[in-house]
Design a protein around this motif. Structure first.
Motif, short mmCIF file in Angstrom:
data_model
loop_
_atom_site.label_atom_id
_atom_site.label_comp_id
_atom_site.label_asym_id
_atom_site.label_seq_id
_atom_site.Cartn_x
_atom_site.Cartn_y
_atom_site.Cartn_z
N THR A 67 66.72 53.34 59.47
CA THR A 67 67.55 52.68 60.48
C THR A 67 68.50 53.63 61.18
N SER A 68 68.59 54.86 60.75
CA SER A 68 69.43 55.83 61.46
C SER A 68 68.86 56.16 62.83
N MET A 69 67.63 55.74 63.07
CA MET A 69 67.04 55.93 64.39
C MET A 69 67.86 55.21 65.46
N ALA A 70 68.54 54.13 65.07
CA ALA A 70 69.36 53.38 66.03
C ALA A 70 70.42 54.29 66.64
N GLU A 71 71.02 55.16 65.84
CA GLU A 71 72.04 56.07 66.34
C GLU A 71 71.46 57.02 67.38
N LEU A 72 70.26 57.50 67.13
CA LEU A 72 69.60 58.39 68.08
C LEU A 72 69.35 57.67 69.40
N PHE A 73 68.80 56.46 69.33
CA PHE A 73 68.53 55.71 70.56
C PHE A 73 69.82 55.31 71.28
N GLU A 74 70.88 55.00 70.54
CA GLU A 74 72.17 54.70 71.18
C GLU A 74 72.69 55.91 71.94
N ARG A 75 72.54 57.08 71.35
CA ARG A 75 72.97 58.31 72.03
C ARG A 75 72.15 58.53 73.30
N LEU A 76 70.85 58.28 73.22
CA LEU A 76 70.00 58.42 74.42
C LEU A 76 70.41 57.44 75.50
N LEU A 77 70.73 56.20 75.11
CA LEU A 77 71.18 55.20 76.09
C LEU A 77 72.48 55.63 76.74
N SER A 78 73.39 56.17 75.97
CA SER A 78 74.67 56.64 76.51
C SER A 78 74.45 57.76 77.52
N GLN A 79 73.57 58.70 77.18
CA GLN A 79 73.26 59.79 78.10
C GLN A 79 72.59 59.27 79.36
N GLU A 119 67.11 45.76 67.13
CA GLU A 119 66.18 45.47 66.03
C GLU A 119 66.47 46.37 64.83
N TYR A 120 66.70 47.67 65.07
CA TYR A 120 67.05 48.57 63.98
C TYR A 120 68.35 48.14 63.31
N ARG A 121 69.34 47.72 64.10
CA ARG A 121 70.62 47.26 63.54
C ARG A 121 70.41 45.98 62.71
N ASP A 127 69.87 39.74 55.21
CA ASP A 127 69.12 38.53 55.56
C ASP A 127 68.13 38.76 56.70
N TYR A 128 67.70 39.99 56.92
CA TYR A 128 66.81 40.32 58.03
C TYR A 128 65.53 39.50 58.04
N ASN A 129 64.94 39.28 56.87
CA ASN A 129 63.68 38.52 56.78
C ASN A 129 63.85 37.08 57.22
N LYS A 130 65.07 36.58 57.18
CA LYS A 130 65.31 35.18 57.51
C LYS A 130 65.87 35.00 58.92
N LEU A 131 66.15 36.09 59.62
CA LEU A 131 66.73 36.01 60.95
C LEU A 131 65.74 35.44 61.96
N GLU A 132 66.24 34.66 62.86
CA GLU A 132 65.45 34.22 64.02
C GLU A 132 66.13 34.79 65.25
N TYR A 133 65.35 35.26 66.15
CA TYR A 133 65.90 35.78 67.39
C TYR A 133 65.00 35.37 68.53
N ASP A 134 65.53 35.50 69.72
CA ASP A 134 64.76 35.13 70.90
C ASP A 134 63.76 36.24 71.17
N GLY A 135 62.48 35.94 70.98
CA GLY A 135 61.42 36.92 71.16
C GLY A 135 61.09 37.19 72.61
N GLY A 136 61.95 36.76 73.54
CA GLY A 136 61.74 37.03 74.95
C GLY A 136 61.13 35.88 75.71
#
Length: 145
Positions: A67-79, A119-121, A127-136
């Motif tokens: 899940t540390s990949m989230a930090e990498l992608f956040e840095r890319l978004l900031s840039q 998604e990484y966060r 409780d990730y397995n039980k989460l529901e989210y809007d799939g778009g």
């Protein structure tokens, strides 16, 4: 998840040594595994190739998915956001027919990466397995059921 592929002579290194080293990383919490699933560590020990010469006793490759990949992608978004605010480096794209009217494709790609970060966060939650989210599609269902 961790995939570790090591090339060495079996007399130099044993799979047990590699497993112990990876488990020490886990025990020291150097690696943070997801709380809702088992830590998957796969080790493959291969004989050294007689065709590839190396000065090292052991060579290898380790692939981590964490899940540390989230930090990498956040840095890319900031840039990206900084570059986009200045409209830097966009002249070449505006010359292309696809981008002459607008740069919506860039915004769509940014939203996709932002969803990946979210998604990484979410994976870090117990409780990730039980989460529901809007799939778009607006249904509120994730498609994971």
């Amino acid at each position: 998840s961790i995939l570790n592929i090591t090339q060495a002579d079996p007399t130099d290194v044993s799979p047990t040594q590699i497993h112990k080293a990876l488990h020490r990383l886990r025990e020291r919490q150097t690696l943070r595994f997801i709380p809702w699933g088992p830590a998957s560590i796969q080790v493959a020990l291969a004989r050294r190739s007689p065709y590839v010469h190396s000065a090292h006793r052991v060579t290898g490759f380790t692939l981590f998915n964490h899940t540390s990949m989230a930090e990498l992608f956040e840095r890319l978004l900031s840039q990206y956001d900084r570059i986009r605010r200045r409209n830097a480096f966009l002249d070449n794209y505006r010359r292309e027919p696809m981008f002459q009217d607008n740069l919506d494709e860039f915004e769509s790609a940014r939203e996709t990466v932002q969803c990946l970060v979210e998604e990484y966060r979410a994976c870090e939650r117990v409780d990730y397995n039980k989460l529901e989210y809007d799939g778009g599609d607006g249904s509120g269902k994730s498609g994971r059921e």
